[in-house]
Motif scaffolding. Structure first.
Motif, PDB file in Angstrom:
ATOM      1  N   ALA A   1      -4.446 -16.643   5.452  1.00 42.29           N
ATOM      2  CA  ALA A   1      -4.974 -15.785   4.388  1.00 42.29           C
ATOM      3  C   ALA A   1      -3.838 -15.055   3.672  1.00 42.29           C
ATOM      4  N   ASP A   2      -4.144 -14.511   2.501  1.00 35.50           N
ATOM      5  CA  ASP A   2      -3.204 -13.664   1.771  1.00 35.50           C
ATOM      6  C   ASP A   2      -3.150 -12.324   2.495  1.00 35.50           C
ATOM      7  N   LEU A   3      -2.074 -12.079   3.217  1.00 38.54           N
ATOM      8  CA  LEU A   3      -2.011 -10.908   4.086  1.00 38.54           C
ATOM      9  C   LEU A   3      -1.883  -9.597   3.311  1.00 38.54           C
ATOM     10  N   PHE A   4      -1.412  -9.646   2.076  1.00 33.90           N
ATOM     11  CA  PHE A   4      -1.365  -8.422   1.274  1.00 33.90           C
ATOM     12  C   PHE A   4      -2.790  -7.963   0.956  1.00 33.90           C
TER      13      PHE A   4
ATOM     14  N   VAL B   1      -5.511  -8.856   2.606  1.00 31.65           N
ATOM     15  CA  VAL B   1      -6.137  -8.514   3.892  1.00 31.65           C
ATOM     16  C   VAL B   1      -5.781  -7.092   4.302  1.00 31.65           C
ATOM     17  N   GLN B   2      -4.510  -6.755   4.198  1.00 32.10           N
ATOM     18  CA  GLN B   2      -4.073  -5.431   4.646  1.00 32.10           C
ATOM     19  C   GLN B   2      -4.567  -4.314   3.739  1.00 32.10           C
ATOM     20  N   LEU B   3      -4.523  -4.538   2.435  1.00 29.61           N
ATOM     21  CA  LEU B   3      -5.049  -3.521   1.522  1.00 29.61           C
ATOM     22  C   LEU B   3      -6.533  -3.271   1.775  1.00 29.61           C
ATOM     23  N   ALA B   4      -7.296  -4.342   1.929  1.00 33.94           N
ATOM     24  CA  ALA B   4      -8.732  -4.192   2.140  1.00 33.94           C
ATOM     25  C   ALA B   4      -9.021  -3.521   3.482  1.00 33.94           C
ATOM     26  N   ALA B   5      -8.269  -3.877   4.508  1.00 31.71           N
ATOM     27  CA  ALA B   5      -8.473  -3.256   5.820  1.00 31.71           C
ATOM     28  C   ALA B   5      -8.145  -1.772   5.774  1.00 31.71           C
ATOM     29  N   LEU B   6      -7.054  -1.431   5.140  1.00 33.85           N
ATOM     30  CA  LEU B   6      -6.641  -0.025   5.063  1.00 33.85           C
ATOM     31  C   LEU B   6      -7.593   0.815   4.222  1.00 33.85           C
ATOM     32  N   LEU B   7      -8.152   0.219   3.176  1.00 29.27           N
ATOM     33  CA  LEU B   7      -8.972   0.981   2.228  1.00 29.27           C
ATOM     34  C   LEU B   7     -10.476   0.846   2.464  1.00 29.27           C
ATOM     35  N   HIS B   8     -10.882   0.097   3.479  1.00 25.67           N
ATOM     36  CA  HIS B   8     -12.307  -0.236   3.571  1.00 25.67           C
ATOM     37  C   HIS B   8     -13.200   0.973   3.833  1.00 25.67           C
ATOM     38  N   ASP B   9     -12.656   2.040   4.405  1.00 19.40           N
ATOM     39  CA  ASP B   9     -13.449   3.255   4.632  1.00 19.40           C
ATOM     40  C   ASP B   9     -12.914   4.445   3.837  1.00 19.40           C
ATOM     41  N   ILE B  10     -12.238   4.188   2.729  1.00 18.97           N
ATOM     42  CA  ILE B  10     -11.664   5.284   1.948  1.00 18.97           C
ATOM     43  C   ILE B  10     -12.747   6.232   1.438  1.00 18.97           C
ATOM     44  N   ALA B  11     -13.944   5.699   1.197  1.00 19.49           N
ATOM     45  CA  ALA B  11     -15.088   6.536   0.772  1.00 19.49           C
ATOM     46  C   ALA B  11     -16.366   5.835   1.224  1.00 19.49           C
TER      47      ALA B  11
ATOM     48  N   ILE C   1     -11.673 -16.055   2.402  1.00 20.34           N
ATOM     49  CA  ILE C   1     -11.162 -15.991   3.771  1.00 20.34           C
ATOM     50  C   ILE C   1     -10.562 -14.621   4.049  1.00 20.34           C
ATOM     51  N   GLU C   2      -9.968 -13.991   3.037  1.00 14.56           N
ATOM     52  CA  GLU C   2      -9.426 -12.648   3.238  1.00 14.56           C
ATOM     53  C   GLU C   2     -10.539 -11.663   3.601  1.00 14.56           C
ATOM     54  N   GLY C   3     -11.643 -11.754   2.874  1.00 16.29           N
ATOM     55  CA  GLY C   3     -12.782 -10.899   3.177  1.00 16.29           C
ATOM     56  C   GLY C   3     -13.365 -11.186   4.548  1.00 16.29           C
ATOM     57  N   GLN C   4     -13.424 -12.444   4.910  1.00 13.71           N
ATOM     58  CA  GLN C   4     -13.954 -12.817   6.218  1.00 13.71           C
ATOM     59  C   GLN C   4     -13.097 -12.248   7.347  1.00 13.71           C
ATOM     60  N   CYS C   5     -11.793 -12.248   7.165  1.00 13.14           N
ATOM     61  CA  CYS C   5     -10.890 -11.689   8.186  1.00 13.14           C
ATOM     62  C   CYS C   5     -11.126 -10.199   8.366  1.00 13.14           C
ATOM     63  N   VAL C   6     -11.259  -9.470   7.269  1.00 11.01           N
ATOM     64  CA  VAL C   6     -11.461  -8.022   7.348  1.00 11.01           C
ATOM     65  C   VAL C   6     -12.859  -7.709   7.881  1.00 11.01           C
ATOM     66  N   GLN C   7     -13.846  -8.451   7.442  1.00  9.03           N
ATOM     67  CA  GLN C   7     -15.213  -8.219   7.917  1.00  9.03           C
ATOM     68  C   GLN C   7     -15.303  -8.446   9.425  1.00  9.03           C
TER      69      GLN C   7
END
Length: 219
Positions: free
Chosen positions: A48-51, A53-63, A117-123
């Motif tokens: 997956a595009d790890l950038f 993946v990481q942005l989405a993981a870090l920001l997924h609960d920002i609000a 696939i990036e979304g699937q990894c974070v989910q």
């Protein structure tokens, strides 16, 4: 702003760490950090595009909508505002915001497909943190935060068939296992997610067996 991807991720991690300091609901920085690490592990195996993946993981609960009056757009909106300051390209911003908008469990009867696939990894990473030993702890932490009973045999679990119904749920914490947590194993997207979920799922089943036996004075 001329920043490298590493600079952006470091700044984002610092921002979220500060934003969620002191949280006692199970949605603290340590939750974000676990999801981040697990998502990267899964993402590497899935090419997956790890950038993203990481942005989405870090920001997924920002609000998180749970703490913003049920506003489903609060998270994507806050994530976009944060990413805009770094001049991140629009396709990446859209991708991350789409992941955040689609990430959450929305009820037993509601499908929550993740298109990339990036979304699937974070989910998968987020759902893995909702089950197993840590997931059990987080469930009761959130229930306590909301003033909910641990368990009430007179209040049966409800298999919510819409996101609106799920958002209004205020049942005892133990119901949450049957309404969500025990369902997550079969909703994993990746092979790593499925493998890790199987073990954590078994642990939850053992916990529930012990909990109910003790509740009923059988052990």
């Amino acid at each position: 702003m001329n920043c490298t991807q590493e600079d952006i991720l470091e700044s984002t991690a610092d921002h979220i760490r500060n934003l969620l300091a002191g949280d006692s609901s199970g949605h603290d920085w340590h939750h974000i950090e676990r999801v981040w690490k697990t998502a990267v592990t899964i993402g590497r195996g899935e090419s997956a595009d790890l950038f993203v993946v990481q942005l989405a993981a870090l920001l997924h609960d920002i609000a998180d909508w749970k703490f913003h009056g049920g506003d489903e757009e609060a998270g994507p909106r806050a994530a976009r505002a944060w990413m805009d300051r770094f001049g991140i390209d629009e396709p990446t911003i859209e991708h991350v915001c789409d992941i955040i908008a689609s990430l959450s469990f929305k009820g037993a009867g509601v499908a929550t497909p993740m298109c990339t696939i990036e979304g699937q990894c974070v989910q998968d990473a987020d759902r893995l943190d909702a089950i197993g030993a840590v997931g059990i702890g987080r469930a009761f932490a959130y229930g306590g935060h909301k003033g909910r009973a641990m368990y009430d045999p007179a209040v049966p679990p409800t298999p919510h068939d819409s996101f609106g119904a799920y958002k209004k749920n205020a049942g005892p914490t133990l119901n949450h296992f049957y309404e969500k947590l025990l369902l997550l194993k079969d909703r994993m997207n990746t092979s790593v997610g499925r493998q890790l979920a199987a073990e954590r799922h078994r642990f939850m089943e053992q916990f529930l067996e012990q909990f109910l036996a003790e509740w009923n004075g059988q052990r």
